[in-house]
Design a protein around this motif. Structure first.
Motif, short mmCIF file in Angstrom:
data_model
loop_
_atom_site.label_atom_id
_atom_site.label_comp_id
_atom_site.label_asym_id
_atom_site.label_seq_id
_atom_site.Cartn_x
_atom_site.Cartn_y
_atom_site.Cartn_z
N THR A 23 1.16 -1.60 -0.16
CA THR A 23 0.51 -0.12 -0.08
C THR A 23 1.01 0.93 -0.54
O THR A 23 0.37 2.22 -0.87
CB THR A 23 -0.93 0.08 0.96
N LEU A 24 1.83 1.32 0.57
CA LEU A 24 2.44 2.16 1.14
C LEU A 24 3.74 2.46 -0.39
O LEU A 24 3.90 3.66 -0.84
CB LEU A 24 4.45 2.49 1.59
N ALA A 25 4.35 1.63 -0.61
CA ALA A 25 4.46 1.51 -2.00
C ALA A 25 3.81 2.02 -3.04
O ALA A 25 4.59 3.33 -3.83
CB ALA A 25 5.41 0.34 -2.90
N ALA A 76 2.60 7.08 -6.79
CA ALA A 76 1.63 7.68 -6.93
C ALA A 76 1.66 9.60 -6.78
O ALA A 76 2.23 10.70 -6.93
CB ALA A 76 0.02 7.60 -6.70
N HIS A 77 2.58 9.55 -5.39
CA HIS A 77 3.33 10.43 -4.95
C HIS A 77 4.24 11.44 -5.59
O HIS A 77 3.92 13.04 -6.04
CB HIS A 77 3.75 11.08 -3.55
N TYR A 78 4.94 10.70 -6.12
CA TYR A 78 6.08 10.84 -7.38
C TYR A 78 6.18 10.87 -8.69
O TYR A 78 7.35 11.55 -9.85
CB TYR A 78 7.61 10.37 -6.77
N GLY A 79 5.09 10.16 -9.19
CA GLY A 79 4.71 10.06 -10.55
C GLY A 79 5.47 9.00 -11.17
O GLY A 79 6.28 8.94 -12.41
N ALA A 100 5.04 9.29 7.14
CA ALA A 100 6.23 8.73 7.36
C ALA A 100 7.12 8.79 6.44
O ALA A 100 8.65 9.45 6.82
CB ALA A 100 6.92 8.29 8.46
N ALA A 101 7.12 7.91 5.61
CA ALA A 101 7.88 7.58 4.20
C ALA A 101 8.15 8.92 3.83
O ALA A 101 9.50 8.92 3.09
CB ALA A 101 7.56 6.68 3.52
N ILE A 102 7.57 9.74 3.41
CA ILE A 102 7.58 10.51 2.27
C ILE A 102 8.30 11.52 2.67
O ILE A 102 9.31 12.58 2.53
CB ILE A 102 6.44 11.77 2.05
#
Ligand code: DC
Length: 208
Positions: free
Chosen positions: A15-17, A22-25, A197-199
């Motif tokens: 889910t995180l991956a 998506a966040h960084y395209g 936290a990951a971002i």
């Protein structure tokens, strides 16, 4: 940019991956799907899950277009995937496809067990996502109950513990944290907090 995310079963890394990609395209490859598909093809052809030669042949003949199959997420397929993943020849056969994906223009996120250690040791970012066995069992239990499976918490915990053991103790590319990876323990984090936290970790590593 290549982001490598490893961790044990039900740690939340998938889910995180997906959200990180998506966040960084970036493109996203769930490498567990490859091992799941090999197990599916092997069983569908009538072979025993421990038939190494047939498993290697299934890996070499894997059709990348067949990875969308919802059956791959089924309970039991992960177990079978963990068995075929122990064969060095299967891992070898799946390596080129994973490396090709990692090098796609625009960058990629890959998640699995050996991404930072074997598939992409040159990855720009390496995260190791984990959570306690109890918490991973609790999450998987609720997921399975929501899908209508009649399971007990103890059954789910035992299955995950067995899969952990198999993934960690195999000779070829065992699950382990790369020396230069950053640890993200999601035991006490909900998915949104874990994602933030990951971002934060990734932004710090890439100097944003
Ligand atoms: O992440 P998953 O539950 O979909 O993975 C299924 C199995 O595939 C897992 O138990 C071990 C194997 N696997 C692996 O050995 N290496 C990877 N990079 C990804 C998965």
């Amino acid at each position: 940019m290549i982001i490598a995310i490893d961790g044990p079963a039900a740690s939340g890394k998938g889910t995180l991956a997906r959200r990180i990609a998506a966040h960084y395209g970036l493109g996203y490859l769930d490498t567990g799907t490859l091992y799941r598909a090999v197990a599916r093809d092997l069983l569908a052809a009538g072979h025993d899950i421990r038939d190494e030669a047939a498993a290697i042949a299934a890996a070499r003949n894997l059709d990348p277009a067949s990875l969308d199959d919802p059956f791959l997420r089924d309970r039991g397929v992960g177990e079978a995937a963990s068995v075929v993943a122990g064969f060095a020849g299967v891992r070898e056969a799946l390596l080129a496809l994973q490396r090709r994906f990692a090098k796609r223009p625009g960058g990629a996120v890959l998640d699995g067990r050996d991404i930072a250690t074997v598939v992409c040791p040159e990855a720009d970012i390496k995260l190791f996502v984990t959570a306690s066995l109890e918490e991973r069992a609790r999450r998987r239990y609720h997921e399975l109950r929501a899908k209508g499976f009649e399971v007990t918490r103890e059954q789910v915990r035992d299955e995950i513990a067995e899969r952990d053991r198999r993934d960690r103790e195999r000779d070829t590319a065992p699950l382990k944290m790369a020396e230069d990876a950053r640890l993200l323990d999601t035991t006490d984090l909900d998915i949104d907090t874990a994602f933030k936290a990951a971002i934060a970790l990734i932004d710090e590593m890439i100097g944003r």
